[in-house]
Design an enzyme around this catalytic site. Structure first.
Site, short mmCIF file in Angstrom:
data_model
loop_
_atom_site.label_atom_id
_atom_site.label_comp_id
_atom_site.label_asym_id
_atom_site.label_seq_id
_atom_site.Cartn_x
_atom_site.Cartn_y
_atom_site.Cartn_z
N ASP A 13 0.82 -1.22 0.00
CA ASP A 13 0.00 0.00 0.00
C ASP A 13 0.85 1.26 0.00
O ASP A 13 0.47 2.27 0.61
CB ASP A 13 -0.97 0.01 1.20
CG ASP A 13 -1.77 -1.28 1.27
OD1 ASP A 13 -2.29 -1.68 0.23
OD2 ASP A 13 -1.85 -1.88 2.35
N LYS A 16 1.89 2.41 -5.13
CA LYS A 16 2.55 1.98 -6.36
C LYS A 16 1.68 2.21 -7.59
O LYS A 16 2.19 2.57 -8.64
CB LYS A 16 2.89 0.48 -6.28
CG LYS A 16 3.88 0.15 -5.19
CD LYS A 16 4.17 -1.34 -5.13
CE LYS A 16 3.05 -2.19 -4.58
NZ LYS A 16 2.72 -2.00 -3.16
N GLY A 40 -4.31 -4.17 -4.31
CA GLY A 40 -5.30 -3.18 -4.70
C GLY A 40 -4.56 -1.91 -5.07
O GLY A 40 -4.06 -1.21 -4.21
N HIS A 41 -4.42 -1.69 -6.37
CA HIS A 41 -3.67 -0.52 -6.82
C HIS A 41 -4.64 0.57 -7.27
O HIS A 41 -5.42 0.37 -8.19
CB HIS A 41 -2.72 -0.91 -7.97
CG HIS A 41 -1.59 -1.79 -7.49
ND1 HIS A 41 -0.77 -2.49 -8.34
CD2 HIS A 41 -1.15 -2.07 -6.24
CE1 HIS A 41 0.13 -3.15 -7.63
NE2 HIS A 41 -0.10 -2.92 -6.35
N GLN A 225 2.05 -5.83 -3.30
CA GLN A 225 2.37 -5.94 -1.86
C GLN A 225 3.69 -5.18 -1.61
O GLN A 225 4.02 -4.28 -2.35
CB GLN A 225 2.46 -7.39 -1.41
CG GLN A 225 1.13 -8.13 -1.35
CD GLN A 225 0.71 -8.70 -2.69
OE1 GLN A 225 1.50 -9.33 -3.36
NE2 GLN A 225 -0.51 -8.47 -3.08
P1 IMP Z 1 -2.53 -12.87 1.54
O1 IMP Z 1 -1.62 -12.29 0.52
O2 IMP Z 1 -3.99 -12.63 1.25
O3 IMP Z 1 -2.23 -14.33 1.81
O4 IMP Z 1 -2.27 -12.12 2.94
C1 IMP Z 1 -1.04 -12.26 3.63
C2 IMP Z 1 -0.64 -10.94 4.28
O5 IMP Z 1 -0.29 -10.01 3.27
C3 IMP Z 1 -1.75 -10.28 5.10
O6 IMP Z 1 -1.15 -9.61 6.18
C4 IMP Z 1 -2.33 -9.28 4.13
O7 IMP Z 1 -2.95 -8.19 4.81
C5 IMP Z 1 -1.08 -8.83 3.42
N1 IMP Z 1 -1.35 -8.31 2.07
C6 IMP Z 1 -1.66 -9.02 0.97
N2 IMP Z 1 -1.83 -8.21 -0.08
C7 IMP Z 1 -1.60 -6.96 0.36
C8 IMP Z 1 -1.59 -5.68 -0.27
O8 IMP Z 1 -1.80 -5.53 -1.48
N3 IMP Z 1 -1.31 -4.62 0.53
C9 IMP Z 1 -1.02 -4.76 1.84
N4 IMP Z 1 -1.02 -5.93 2.47
C10 IMP Z 1 -1.29 -7.02 1.74
#
Ligand code: IMP
Length: 431
Positions: A13, A16, A40-41, A225
């Site tokens: 977040d 990007k 989520g971009h 991420q």
């Molecule tokens: P997962 O990717 O859904 O398995 O989540 C694993 C961890 O990564 C969790 O703490 C999510 O909140 C975090 N996470 C996954 N995608 C994002 C993102 O795009 N932004 C911020 N945190 C993320």
């Protein structure tokens, strides 16, 4: 820009989407190489706001080819929802400007179901995943029991592999989690219908991207991420299931390391994290609440309030070092306007009193480390309309220069608002 990696240097977040959309106008290809619809971009163009989860942020630029490479976990439902959503808003998306790897692994309904059931099973030890099936899909990839997009396109292979997969997953769903199993035939019907809609987008994206490099095309690799959520280098187990930094590009896009020319990290002027896990500079107090309010820090995928805190130079230095960062872009500087003072975490104090500037990757538990902060006087001016570095308040410049000094890498651009033009250049993104 021959080939450029842009990745998140914190816990995701970092803003990007906006920067990649901005840089995509100079790119021939924008490539996603890891993650899935957990990302989520957000991109704001005039009065329009787009939130992209799976499709690269270059899609809003005419003439850019957008690639979802083999390292991405693709949920066909989310992919098509996004394609349809863009169409409705007048953005043309077809097999010409969007390419999907035949080797990308498919997220099925059972992956989403198991992601959510596993989180419940973990109880207090939950990761706080996005519930999008990311971990279970990558687990099947590693176990060699998953299906790839190419498998989905072949009805016989799809039936045989999905039958085998569901037999095992249904046992898990029913016997371990006491939940409702999924019906093979209805899953096959649903996914074979979706497969036909995917077909026009599917190709060998590895060959496409390597050919583009040989032809001197400008390639932008869009990280999702953040580096601190990297499965190998991040705060495991509180990470996502892919390699989120520049390191993910080589296997995630089948792109040789020697072709990558430049690496740029993106970090907020403060720090946020969604989900569970260590966050040394977190401000779980009115300061953090104020950052959340001023920065509107709510997840663009899940809507969850983000945990907020001060800029952590230890974590960003580590992220930049691991990915070989050449430059840093600092976003959301405007959000810090109005704070009397701003803290910057320079080092960590470990439980025994030892202080370190380096990320303590050798420590099994990061909960008890204490950041050592330097305090900076804040500025009160609204800086959202500033476009030249020299026009920033002196105190904002002092803070930016302190970040630069601490990270040891030039700050090439600042972002001071969500709009495309709300940026302050400081150096060339590509030399
Ligand atoms: P997962 O990717 O859904 O398995 O989540 C694993 C961890 O990564 C969790 O703490 C999510 O909140 C975090 N996470 C996954 N995608 C994002 C993102 O795009 N932004 C911020 N945190 C993320």
């Amino acid at each position: 820009m021959p080939s450029l990696s842009v990745f998140g240097a914190q816990w995701g977040d970092e803003g990007k989407g906006k920067l990649i959309d901005l840089m995509a106008k100079d790119a021939d290809l924008v490539v996603r190489y890891q993650g899935g619809a957990n990302a989520g971009h957000t991109v704001v163009v005039g009065s329009e706001k787009y939130v992209l989860h799976l499709i690269p942020s270059g899609i809003l630029n005419r003439g850019t080819v957008n690639v979802i490479a083999n390292g991405v976990a693709v949920d066909p439902l989310k992919f098509l929802e996004e394609v349809d959503g863009l169409h409705k808003r007048g953005i043309a998306v077809d097999g010409g400007n969007l390419k999907l790897s035949a080797h990308a692994h498919v997220i099925f309904e059972h992956h989403r179901v198991i992601d959510q059931l596993s989180e419940r099973w973990r109880g207090e030890g939950r990761i706080g995943t996005t519930g999008r099936g990311i971990g279970p899909c990558y687990a099947d990839k590693a176990a060699r029991t998953g299906l790839r997009i190419g498998d989905l396109l072949d009805p016989a292979v799809c039936r045989q592999r999905l039958r085998a997969a569901l037999a095992e997953k249904n046992a898990l769903i029913e016997r371990v989690h006491a939940s409702t199993p999924l019906d093979l035939e209805s899953q096959l019907d649903r996914y074979s219908m979706l497969a036909e809609r995917l077909r026009p987008f599917v190709c060998d994206t590895g060959a496409l991207v390597r050919r583009a490099a040989r032809d001197n095309k400008r390639i932008l690799f869009e990280g999702a991420q953040g580096a601190m959520l990297d499965i190998d280098g991040g705060t495991e187990p509180f990470v996502t299931s892919s390699n989120t930094g520049a390191n993910g590009i080589f296997s995630g896009a089948m792109f040789p390391a020697k072709y990558l020319n430049r690496v740029i990290g993106i970090a907020k002027a403060y720090c946020t994290r969604v989900g569970e896990g260590p966050f040394p500079s977190e401000q779980d107090n009115p300061t953090g609440e104020r950052i959340r309010k001023q920065g509107n820090e709510y997840g663009s995928t899940t809507g969850r309030p983000r945990r907020c805190g001060w800029f952590d130079a230890v974590a960003v230095r580590y992220a930049m070092e691991v990915s070989g960062g050449d430059g840093l872009i600092v976003t959301n500087l405007d959000v810090l306007s109005g704070f009397d003072s701003i803290q910057l975490a320079l080092r960590y104090r470990l439980p025994g009193g030892e202080e370190r500037r380096e990320w303590p990757a050798d420590l099994p538990n990061l909960d008890s480390i204490e950041p050592v902060y330097e305090s900076f006087p804040g500025w009160s001016e609204d800086i959202t309309a500033v476009r030249r570095y020299a026009d920033l308040p002196q105190r904002a410049r002092d803070y930016v220069e302190a970040l630069e000094r601490e990270i040891g890498i030039p700050v090439l651009m600042l972002s001071v608002g969500p709009e495309r033009d709300q940026v302050i250049p400081r150096g060339a993104l590509m030399p």
